[in-house]
Write an enzyme that holds these catalytic residues in place. Structure first.
Site, PDB file in Angstrom:
ATOM      1  N   ASP A  83       0.825  -1.212   0.000  1.00 14.78           N
ATOM      2  CA  ASP A  83       0.000   0.000   0.000  1.00 14.78           C
ATOM      3  C   ASP A  83       0.861   1.265   0.000  1.00 14.78           C
ATOM      4  OD1 ASP A  83      -2.360  -1.520   0.085  1.00 14.78           O
ATOM      5  OD2 ASP A  83      -2.241  -1.686   2.258  1.00 14.78           O
TER       6      ASP A  83
ATOM      7  N   CYS B 298      -0.591   3.928  17.882  1.00 16.88           N
ATOM      8  CA  CYS B 298       0.525   4.084  16.949  1.00 16.88           C
ATOM      9  C   CYS B 298       0.269   5.243  15.993  1.00 16.88           C
ATOM     10  CB  CYS B 298       0.725   2.785  16.170  1.00 16.88           C
ATOM     11  SG  CYS B 298       2.110   2.795  15.023  1.00 16.88           S
TER      12      CYS B 298
ATOM     13  N   CYS C 258       0.854  -5.635  14.711  1.00 16.06           N
ATOM     14  CA  CYS C 258       2.102  -6.054  14.082  1.00 16.06           C
ATOM     15  C   CYS C 258       3.119  -6.612  15.059  1.00 16.06           C
ATOM     16  CB  CYS C 258       2.704  -4.901  13.288  1.00 16.06           C
ATOM     17  SG  CYS C 258       2.986  -3.406  14.267  1.00 16.06           S
TER      18      CYS C 258
END
EC number: 2.8.1.13
Length: 352
Positions: free
Chosen positions: A6, A94, A190
């Site tokens: 992306d 984040c 993640c």
């Protein structure tokens, strides 16, 4: 540039305009430990992939070490939220911190005109400035995770993929022969590559496995014992290990003070309202009929905001402190959002 398809396609789109394009990657993990981690972003092989894409496109590429900031503001807070009996959303933290604070600062220091990211949301110019809207592809929409984006940040950000389906993004990557064209997507969290949240919490907070009781929310009966609040989330049914009961029971509440897991029938999960804190309102929604999304995979439901209370038109299930309530209008315009501090049961609302 996280190293995925992306952000790589966004870099290619920017470079194709002829504008000077600079790729920025934030290293969020220890490079050695994460070199071959699957499903991550901004670590190890991902940094190599981002650099390879930048080389292919002929653009500058910089890597900034933000491992300590990420650990302090995202991973440690993730662990502390679980210990407090809450359900955290590290992706929002984040975005609020290392990405849309540190990254924007770096971009401005580089005298960039804007910062473009690979998020699937739409930025539309409205009468009062830039607006945040849901992505055209509902299956890829990431607006829930960006509710804390401020108006000042929106004015500087660009989201070129908001109108595109994922298949088209991969086609664009193949058209310019990017090495990451068929790279799998990163997972939701993640830094939890194997899905074992409890292991991450124990690593950060070694005292996380404090045992307690499993207690029926209505009768107060102790039904069993547990090995730590970090193993449970609101709405959970499996893994309670309290068989032999007449009806299935669900986790209704995690009481950090008593270290008890409160369980009850599914009806006890029905929530009539939620108290919100630390809001980021992009428009005035007081008293307006709106759509509220209270989990990343939930459908938006009708609600109204009165003060700090989000009141649902119909009982909502699976609402947990620590999660976010993101508010939309009927056209998918993000009106803002806030953190869920506590919930009010539908039964309590009915008897009030």
């Amino acid at each position: 540039m996280s190293g995925g398809v992306d952000s790589s396609v966004v870099a290619a789109m920017a470079a194709s305009t002829g504008a000077e394009t600079i790729g920025i990657t934030l290293q969020l993990y220890d490079h050695g430990a994460a070199i071959s981690r699957v499903g991550s972003c901004c670590a190890g092989q991902d940094i190599r992939d981002a650099r390879a894409v930048a080389d292919k496109l002929g653009i500058a590429h910089y890597v900034f070490d933000h491992e300590s900031q990420f650990r302090e503001t995202v991973i440690e807070q993730f662990a502390d939220e679980y210990l407090a009996g809450r359900t955290p959303i590290p992706c929002v933290r984040c975005n609020m911190g290392v990405k849309f604070t540190d990254l924007l600062r770096i971009a401005r220091e580089l005298d960039a005109d804007c910062l473009a990211t690979g998020h699937y949301v739409r930025r539309i110019e409205g009468k009062n400035g830039a607006e945040l809207h849901r992505a055209a592809d509902p299956a890829r929409d990431q607006s829930y995770f960006l509710f804390a984006t401020t108006q000042e940040q929106l004015d500087y950000l660009r989201f070129p993929l908001g109108d595109l389906p994922k298949d088209r993004v991969r086609e664009l990557a193949n058209m310019v022969s990017l090495s990451v064209a068929n790279k799998p997507d990163s997972q939701d969290i993640c830094f939890v590559p194997d899905g074992d949240y409890a292991k991450i919490v124990r690593k950060v907070r070694p005292d996380a496995d404090d045992a307690g009781n499993i207690v029926h929310i209505y009768s107060g009966e102790i039904l069993g014992a547990h090995k730590g609040l970090i193993h449970y989330t609101v709405g959970q049914r499996r893994g309670l290990e309290i068989g032999g009961l007449a009806e299935p029971l669900y986790v209704i509440k995690l009481d950090a003070a008593s270290k008890n897991v409160l369980v009850g029938p599914k009806s006890a999960l029905a929530v009539g309202a939620a108290r919100l804190v630390n809001p980021n309102w992009l428009e005035d929604i007081e008293g307006r009929s709106v759509l509220a999304k209270v989990r990343s995979l939930a459908r938006p439901v009708s609600a109204v905001l009165r003060g700090d209370q989000l009141i649902f038109d119909s009982p909502e299930y699976g609402v947990a402190p620590g999660q976010a309530a993101v508010i939309y209008d009927a056209e998918g315009h993000v009106l803002g959002g806030a953190w869920i501090e506590e919930t009010v049961s539908a039964d309590m609302m009915a008897s009030a």
